[in-house]
Design a protein around this motif. Structure first.
Motif, PDB file in Angstrom:
ATOM      1  N   TYR A  23      39.818  36.484  35.169  1.00  9.51           N
ATOM      2  CA  TYR A  23      38.388  36.067  35.623  1.00  9.51           C
ATOM      3  C   TYR A  23      38.480  35.083  36.690  1.00  9.51           C
ATOM      4  O   TYR A  23      37.910  35.319  37.709  1.00  9.51           O
ATOM      5  CB  TYR A  23      37.397  36.179  34.639  1.00  9.51           C
ATOM      6  N   ALA A  24      39.245  34.240  36.514  1.00  7.56           N
ATOM      7  CA  ALA A  24      39.310  32.956  37.199  1.00  7.56           C
ATOM      8  C   ALA A  24      39.937  33.463  38.688  1.00  7.56           C
ATOM      9  O   ALA A  24      39.729  32.682  39.697  1.00  7.56           O
ATOM     10  CB  ALA A  24      40.097  31.954  36.709  1.00  7.56           C
ATOM     11  N   ASP A  25      40.618  34.601  38.922  1.00  9.34           N
ATOM     12  CA  ASP A  25      41.360  34.989  40.048  1.00  9.34           C
ATOM     13  C   ASP A  25      40.437  35.678  40.928  1.00  9.34           C
ATOM     14  O   ASP A  25      40.967  36.068  42.083  1.00  9.34           O
ATOM     15  CB  ASP A  25      42.207  35.841  39.692  1.00  9.34           C
ATOM     16  N   ALA A  26      39.220  35.954  40.360  1.00 11.76           N
ATOM     17  CA  ALA A  26      38.126  36.637  41.353  1.00 11.76           C
ATOM     18  C   ALA A  26      37.942  36.267  42.782  1.00 11.76           C
ATOM     19  O   ALA A  26      37.895  36.867  43.682  1.00 11.76           O
ATOM     20  CB  ALA A  26      36.733  36.959  40.664  1.00 11.76           C
ATOM     21  N   PRO A  27      37.759  34.677  42.874  1.00 11.65           N
ATOM     22  CA  PRO A  27      37.809  34.216  44.207  1.00 11.65           C
ATOM     23  C   PRO A  27      39.110  34.595  45.043  1.00 11.65           C
ATOM     24  O   PRO A  27      38.989  34.778  46.265  1.00 11.65           O
ATOM     25  CB  PRO A  27      37.385  32.820  44.046  1.00 11.65           C
ATOM     26  N   ALA A  28      40.206  34.269  44.432  1.00 13.25           N
ATOM     27  CA  ALA A  28      41.234  34.480  45.302  1.00 13.25           C
ATOM     28  C   ALA A  28      41.479  36.059  45.766  1.00 13.25           C
ATOM     29  O   ALA A  28      42.056  36.129  46.658  1.00 13.25           O
ATOM     30  CB  ALA A  28      42.506  34.006  44.451  1.00 13.25           C
ATOM     31  N   LEU A  29      41.104  36.914  44.483  1.00 13.73           N
ATOM     32  CA  LEU A  29      41.340  38.143  45.329  1.00 13.73           C
ATOM     33  C   LEU A  29      40.147  38.591  46.149  1.00 13.73           C
ATOM     34  O   LEU A  29      40.468  39.481  47.041  1.00 13.73           O
ATOM     35  CB  LEU A  29      41.056  39.174  43.728  1.00 13.73           C
ATOM     36  N   ALA A  30      39.090  38.047  46.068  1.00 14.38           N
ATOM     37  CA  ALA A  30      38.115  38.327  47.341  1.00 14.38           C
ATOM     38  C   ALA A  30      38.596  37.815  48.563  1.00 14.38           C
ATOM     39  O   ALA A  30      38.551  38.539  49.680  1.00 14.38           O
ATOM     40  CB  ALA A  30      36.485  37.584  46.869  1.00 14.38           C
ATOM     41  N   ARG A  31      39.288  36.614  48.531  1.00 15.24           N
ATOM     42  CA  ARG A  31      39.928  36.044  49.766  1.00 15.24           C
ATOM     43  C   ARG A  31      41.072  36.949  50.269  1.00 15.24           C
ATOM     44  O   ARG A  31      41.135  37.195  51.579  1.00 15.24           O
ATOM     45  CB  ARG A  31      40.326  34.648  49.498  1.00 15.24           C
ATOM     46  N   LEU A  32      41.832  37.277  49.357  1.00 12.38           N
ATOM     47  CA  LEU A  32      42.847  38.298  49.636  1.00 12.38           C
ATOM     48  C   LEU A  32      42.341  39.380  50.399  1.00 12.38           C
ATOM     49  O   LEU A  32      42.877  39.912  51.249  1.00 12.38           O
ATOM     50  CB  LEU A  32      43.873  38.478  48.591  1.00 12.38           C
ATOM     51  N   ALA A  33      41.326  40.279  50.016  1.00 14.11           N
ATOM     52  CA  ALA A  33      40.845  41.253  50.234  1.00 14.11           C
ATOM     53  C   ALA A  33      40.379  41.032  51.813  1.00 14.11           C
ATOM     54  O   ALA A  33      40.399  42.037  52.724  1.00 14.11           O
ATOM     55  CB  ALA A  33      39.831  42.218  49.407  1.00 14.11           C
ATOM     56  N   ALA A  34      39.698  39.973  51.938  1.00 11.15           N
ATOM     57  CA  ALA A  34      39.117  39.763  53.329  1.00 11.15           C
ATOM     58  C   ALA A  34      40.267  39.480  54.554  1.00 11.15           C
ATOM     59  O   ALA A  34      39.977  39.976  55.437  1.00 11.15           O
ATOM     60  CB  ALA A  34      38.094  38.545  53.404  1.00 11.15           C
ATOM     61  N   LEU A  35      41.375  38.750  53.931  1.00 13.35           N
ATOM     62  CA  LEU A  35      42.327  38.516  54.888  1.00 13.35           C
ATOM     63  C   LEU A  35      43.021  40.016  55.131  1.00 13.35           C
ATOM     64  O   LEU A  35      43.573  40.114  56.382  1.00 13.35           O
ATOM     65  CB  LEU A  35      43.420  37.615  54.379  1.00 13.35           C
ATOM     66  N   ASP A  36      42.926  40.827  54.182  1.00 16.90           N
ATOM     67  CA  ASP A  36      43.763  42.072  54.353  1.00 16.90           C
ATOM     68  C   ASP A  36      42.654  43.144  55.098  1.00 16.90           C
ATOM     69  O   ASP A  36      43.204  44.257  55.158  1.00 16.90           O
ATOM     70  CB  ASP A  36      44.231  42.772  53.027  1.00 16.90           C
ATOM     71  N   SER A  37      41.527  42.834  55.119  1.00 19.53           N
ATOM     72  CA  SER A  37      40.412  43.572  55.737  1.00 19.53           C
ATOM     73  C   SER A  37      40.303  44.965  54.982  1.00 19.53           C
ATOM     74  O   SER A  37      40.150  45.921  55.376  1.00 19.53           O
ATOM     75  CB  SER A  37      40.889  44.113  57.227  1.00 19.53           C
ATOM     76  N   ARG A  38      40.295  44.734  53.560  1.00 23.59           N
ATOM     77  CA  ARG A  38      40.156  46.012  52.737  1.00 23.59           C
ATOM     78  C   ARG A  38      39.006  45.798  51.750  1.00 23.59           C
ATOM     79  O   ARG A  38      38.701  44.227  51.580  1.00 23.59           O
ATOM     80  CB  ARG A  38      41.407  46.197  51.895  1.00 23.59           C
ATOM     81  N   ARG A  39      38.520  46.604  50.951  1.00 26.32           N
ATOM     82  CA  ARG A  39      37.515  46.240  50.051  1.00 26.32           C
ATOM     83  C   ARG A  39      38.225  45.590  48.812  1.00 26.32           C
ATOM     84  O   ARG A  39      39.219  45.884  48.371  1.00 26.32           O
ATOM     85  CB  ARG A  39      36.924  47.772  49.583  1.00 26.32           C
ATOM     86  N   PRO A  40      37.616  44.724  48.109  1.00 27.76           N
ATOM     87  CA  PRO A  40      38.194  43.968  46.908  1.00 27.76           C
ATOM     88  C   PRO A  40      38.487  45.150  45.746  1.00 27.76           C
ATOM     89  O   PRO A  40      37.625  46.059  45.754  1.00 27.76           O
ATOM     90  CB  PRO A  40      36.971  42.951  46.477  1.00 27.76           C
ATOM     91  N   LEU A  41      39.272  44.535  45.037  1.00 28.02           N
ATOM     92  CA  LEU A  41      39.783  45.596  43.876  1.00 28.02           C
ATOM     93  C   LEU A  41      38.898  45.022  42.747  1.00 28.02           C
ATOM     94  O   LEU A  41      39.018  43.999  42.117  1.00 28.02           O
ATOM     95  CB  LEU A  41      41.245  44.832  43.350  1.00 28.02           C
ATOM     96  N   ALA A  42      37.881  45.807  42.509  1.00 24.95           N
ATOM     97  CA  ALA A  42      36.888  45.679  41.282  1.00 24.95           C
ATOM     98  C   ALA A  42      36.931  46.594  40.271  1.00 24.95           C
ATOM     99  O   ALA A  42      37.269  47.651  40.646  1.00 24.95           O
ATOM    100  CB  ALA A  42      35.388  45.815  41.955  1.00 24.95           C
ATOM    101  N   GLY A  43      36.799  46.028  38.938  1.00 28.81           N
ATOM    102  CA  GLY A  43      36.648  46.905  38.046  1.00 28.81           C
ATOM    103  C   GLY A  43      38.340  47.042  37.452  1.00 28.81           C
ATOM    104  O   GLY A  43      39.015  47.127  38.241  1.00 28.81           O
ATOM    105  N   GLY A  44      38.307  47.488  36.295  1.00 30.58           N
ATOM    106  CA  GLY A  44      39.538  47.940  35.755  1.00 30.58           C
ATOM    107  C   GLY A  44      40.758  46.985  35.701  1.00 30.58           C
ATOM    108  O   GLY A  44      40.238  45.689  35.820  1.00 30.58           O
ATOM    109  N   GLN A  45      41.925  47.301  35.353  1.00 28.49           N
ATOM    110  CA  GLN A  45      42.920  46.321  35.123  1.00 28.49           C
ATOM    111  C   GLN A  45      43.777  46.251  36.727  1.00 28.49           C
ATOM    112  O   GLN A  45      44.052  47.229  37.331  1.00 28.49           O
ATOM    113  CB  GLN A  45      44.066  46.844  34.249  1.00 28.49           C
ATOM    114  N   VAL A  46      44.024  44.931  37.113  1.00 29.97           N
ATOM    115  CA  VAL A  46      44.583  44.392  38.306  1.00 29.97           C
ATOM    116  C   VAL A  46      45.964  43.658  38.108  1.00 29.97           C
ATOM    117  O   VAL A  46      45.707  42.781  37.353  1.00 29.97           O
ATOM    118  CB  VAL A  46      43.424  43.680  39.010  1.00 29.97           C
TER     119      VAL A  46
END
Length: 113
Positions: A23-46
């Motif tokens: 759960y604590a990785d959510a901000p880092a994953l949102a930043r990563l998605a923004a850098l990659d110009s893609r939708r964030p990986l939401a829900g499920g296992q990542v």
């Protein structure tokens, strides 16, 4: 129980780790998605791949989508994440690797009869 899998080292000597996202990785994953110009990986296992203490790539085990830092050497990390995701899922739910063609056998039963 999460497993931490140290695999290899990057070109700069940073250790690569593959682990489930928290759960604590959510901000880092949102930043990563923004850098990659893609939708964030939401829900499920990542699964996330880290070089040192920085997340550079993530793969959804639900649909196989990947996001990666375009400013870091992340191609190898994405490949290893996809292989790990494919190996840990049941056969019917495996993430397809994009470079492996799907073979479809159609009409085999009709030609054998």
């Amino acid at each position: 129980m999460p497993r931490f899998l140290p695999h290899a080292t990057a070109d700069d000597g940073a250790e690569m780790t593959i682990r489930p996202a928290r759960y604590a990785d959510a901000p880092a994953l949102a930043r990563l998605a923004a850098l990659d110009s893609r939708r964030p990986l939401a829900g499920g296992q990542v699964l996330v791949g880290q070089l040192g203490d920085r997340i550079v790539a993530a793969v959804s085990m639900h649909d196989g989508r990947a996001i990666a830092d375009p400013f870091a050497p992340s191609a190898v990390v994405v490949e290893m994440l996809r292989r790990h995701a494919s190996a840990t899922r049941p056969a019917k739910a495996r993430v397809r690797l994009p470079w492996m063609p799907r073979l479809v056998l159609r009409g085999v039963a009709t030609t054998a009869a």
